[in-house]
Design an enzyme around this catalytic site. Structure first.
Site, PDB file in Angstrom:
ATOM      1  N   ARG A 136     -36.211  21.160  61.839  1.00 36.48           N
ATOM      2  CA  ARG A 136     -36.162  20.063  62.821  1.00 36.48           C
ATOM      3  C   ARG A 136     -35.878  20.633  64.225  1.00 36.48           C
ATOM      4  O   ARG A 136     -35.001  21.454  64.414  1.00 36.48           O
ATOM      5  CB  ARG A 136     -35.064  19.080  62.431  1.00 36.48           C
ATOM      6  CG  ARG A 136     -34.837  17.933  63.426  1.00 36.48           C
ATOM      7  CD  ARG A 136     -33.684  18.221  64.373  1.00 36.48           C
ATOM      8  NE  ARG A 136     -33.346  17.092  65.227  1.00 36.48           N
ATOM      9  CZ  ARG A 136     -32.523  17.178  66.253  1.00 36.48           C
ATOM     10  NH1 ARG A 136     -31.955  18.301  66.565  1.00 36.48           N
ATOM     11  NH2 ARG A 136     -32.271  16.115  66.986  1.00 36.48           N
ATOM     12  N   VAL A 137     -36.655  20.201  65.186  1.00 37.83           N
ATOM     13  CA  VAL A 137     -36.429  20.621  66.575  1.00 37.83           C
ATOM     14  C   VAL A 137     -36.053  19.390  67.384  1.00 37.83           C
ATOM     15  O   VAL A 137     -36.686  18.341  67.246  1.00 37.83           O
ATOM     16  CB  VAL A 137     -37.707  21.285  67.154  1.00 37.83           C
ATOM     17  CG1 VAL A 137     -37.537  21.576  68.633  1.00 37.83           C
ATOM     18  CG2 VAL A 137     -38.032  22.567  66.399  1.00 37.83           C
ATOM     19  N   GLY A 138     -35.010  19.520  68.189  1.00 33.07           N
ATOM     20  CA  GLY A 138     -34.549  18.393  69.002  1.00 33.07           C
ATOM     21  C   GLY A 138     -35.174  18.407  70.383  1.00 33.07           C
ATOM     22  O   GLY A 138     -36.220  19.023  70.624  1.00 33.07           O
ATOM     23  N   ASP A 139     -34.515  17.715  71.294  1.00 31.33           N
ATOM     24  CA  ASP A 139     -35.025  17.595  72.659  1.00 31.33           C
ATOM     25  C   ASP A 139     -34.724  18.819  73.530  1.00 31.33           C
ATOM     26  O   ASP A 139     -35.455  19.112  74.472  1.00 31.33           O
ATOM     27  CB  ASP A 139     -34.397  16.372  73.333  1.00 31.33           C
ATOM     28  CG  ASP A 139     -32.872  16.474  73.370  1.00 31.33           C
ATOM     29  OD1 ASP A 139     -32.275  16.968  72.380  1.00 31.33           O
ATOM     30  OD2 ASP A 139     -32.266  16.081  74.378  1.00 31.33           O
TER      31      ASP A 139
ATOM     32  N   THR B 105     -23.516  20.494  72.385  1.00 33.91           N
ATOM     33  CA  THR B 105     -24.629  21.095  73.126  1.00 33.91           C
ATOM     34  C   THR B 105     -24.240  21.391  74.569  1.00 33.91           C
ATOM     35  O   THR B 105     -23.442  20.673  75.157  1.00 33.91           O
ATOM     36  CB  THR B 105     -25.782  20.076  73.069  1.00 33.91           C
ATOM     37  OG1 THR B 105     -26.291  20.083  71.755  1.00 33.91           O
ATOM     38  CG2 THR B 105     -26.892  20.371  74.054  1.00 33.91           C
TER      39      THR B 105
ATOM     40  N   GLY C 191     -27.395  14.700  73.377  1.00 28.93           N
ATOM     41  CA  GLY C 191     -27.279  13.481  72.590  1.00 28.93           C
ATOM     42  C   GLY C 191     -28.243  13.536  71.421  1.00 28.93           C
ATOM     43  O   GLY C 191     -28.686  14.624  71.031  1.00 28.93           O
TER      44      GLY C 191
HETATM   45  N1  ASP Z   1     -29.702  17.004  71.769  1.00 31.02           N
HETATM   46  C1  ASP Z   1     -29.314  17.892  70.712  1.00 31.02           C
HETATM   47  C2  ASP Z   1     -30.329  17.767  69.582  1.00 31.02           C
HETATM   48  O1  ASP Z   1     -30.754  16.676  69.272  1.00 31.02           O
HETATM   49  C3  ASP Z   1     -27.934  17.631  70.174  1.00 31.02           C
HETATM   50  C4  ASP Z   1     -26.824  17.443  71.189  1.00 31.02           C
HETATM   51  O2  ASP Z   1     -27.086  17.233  72.363  1.00 31.02           O
HETATM   52  O3  ASP Z   1     -25.641  17.519  70.823  1.00 31.02           O
HETATM   53  O4  ASP Z   1     -30.639  18.754  68.971  1.00 31.02           O
END
Ligand code: ASP
Length: 301
Positions: free
Chosen positions: A198-201, A170, A222
């Site tokens: 799915r949606v992340g942060d 990322t 992360g």
């Molecule tokens: N934070 C991102 C997610 O959870 C993944 C990443 O930072 O590598 O989608």
């Protein structure tokens, strides 16, 4: 400051590590030159994140990892610390630069966040570049997904199932410009083998991205769920605004909070309201780089 993801890099050869560091240095240099030429912080973070999205080394834009159905679903956000204008997109497909679409959302729509099909329609309306599937898919990404499926895991791009045998993650950028304005942006393909939808942060303002001239700009990376639960980017900004902390103390408070509350896995970069840079992480590494006061790019894992 820019980052190319948190995770483990143990299995990378020195040559591979150099490739990542050179990409970070090159993009930081472009960001510095753009700011020196009078660009705003928001322009600088859009430029840097756009360049990171175009580089297959990183898990965003072109190099985005695949979900459980071998599809790319990308998330991105951008925020202007001078105005608190923010834009975000989640679950988008076929968009060359999700950060550009997020910027359009922040500047042209009266909303903050668009998902899926509605976001794609907006891309057409605003003339944001789209690319066919072949632009995103590669043998390496399919093999990475197969390994995650075989192991029954959802992984960080750069953790891989074999720990560190995959490319980096990322991306994000934070900038402080000549007017003293802050901006931040984050962009990702998410987690390898994530569930469809799915949606992340990363696209969530306050979790994966935040900027306010009265505190700081933050971009995180992360395990997204850990950062959503702790609203980490905004929590760090609150430490500065409410406790009057400097960047490095706020970064320490932030990482302690992430660890204490959820044993969070990942890290972040930040610049405070005085232009001071800081970063912290709980993973073995965080690929990051910074330029202070127009100097030379510095980068490390
Ligand atoms: N934070 C991102 C997610 O959870 C993944 C990443 O930072 O590598 O989608």
């Amino acid at each position: 400051m820019i980052h190319g993801g948190a995770g483990s890099f143990r299995k990378f050869s020195p040559e591979e590590k150099n490739k990542f560091l050179s990409a970070i240095d090159r993009i930081l240099g472009d960001g510095r030159d753009c700011l020196a030429g009078g660009a705003s912080a928001i322009e600088a973070v859009a430029l840097c994140v756009g360049a990171l999205e175009d580089d297959v080394l990183f898990n965003a834009g072109r190099g985005s990892v695949l979900n459980e159905n071998k599809q790319v679903e990308m998330d991105a956000a951008i925020m202007n610390g001078a105005t608190l204008e923010a834009g975000a997109v989640a679950g988008v497909q076929g968009i060359k630069n999700p950060v550009s679409l997020a910027l359009m959302v922040s500047q042209k729509s009266e909303h903050v966040m668009f998902v899926g099909e509605g976001a794609m329609r907006l891309a057409e309306r605003y003339g944001v570049a789209q690319m066919p599937d072949e632009y995103f898919l590669s043998e390496a990404l399919l093999a990475q997904l197969e390994r995650a499926i075989e192991a029954g895991k959802m992984t960080l791009d750069h953790d891989g199932v074999d720990q560190g045998d995959d490319k980096l993650g990322t991306v994000g950028a934070v900038a402080w410009d000549c007017q003293g304005d802050l901006a931040a942006a984050t962009s990702t393909g998410g987690m390898v083998n994530k569930r469809q939808g799915r949606v992340g942060d990363s696209p969530l303002i306050g979790a994966g991205c935040y900027a306010d001239n009265e505190s700081c700009g933050v971009s995180t990376t992360g395990y997204g769920e850990d950062f959503i639960r702790t609203v980490l980017a905004k929590t760090i900004a609150d430490f500065i605004e409410m406790k009057g902390l400097d960047a490095s103390t706020a970064a320490q408070y932030g990482i302690d909070y992430l660890t204490r509350k959820v044993k969070g896995r990942g890290g972040f970069i930040m610049i405070d309201r005085t232009g001071a840079c800081a970063s912290q992480f709980t993973t073995p590494c965080l690929l990051r780089g910074w330029v202070e006061k127009g100097g030379q790019p510095m980068s490390c894992f």
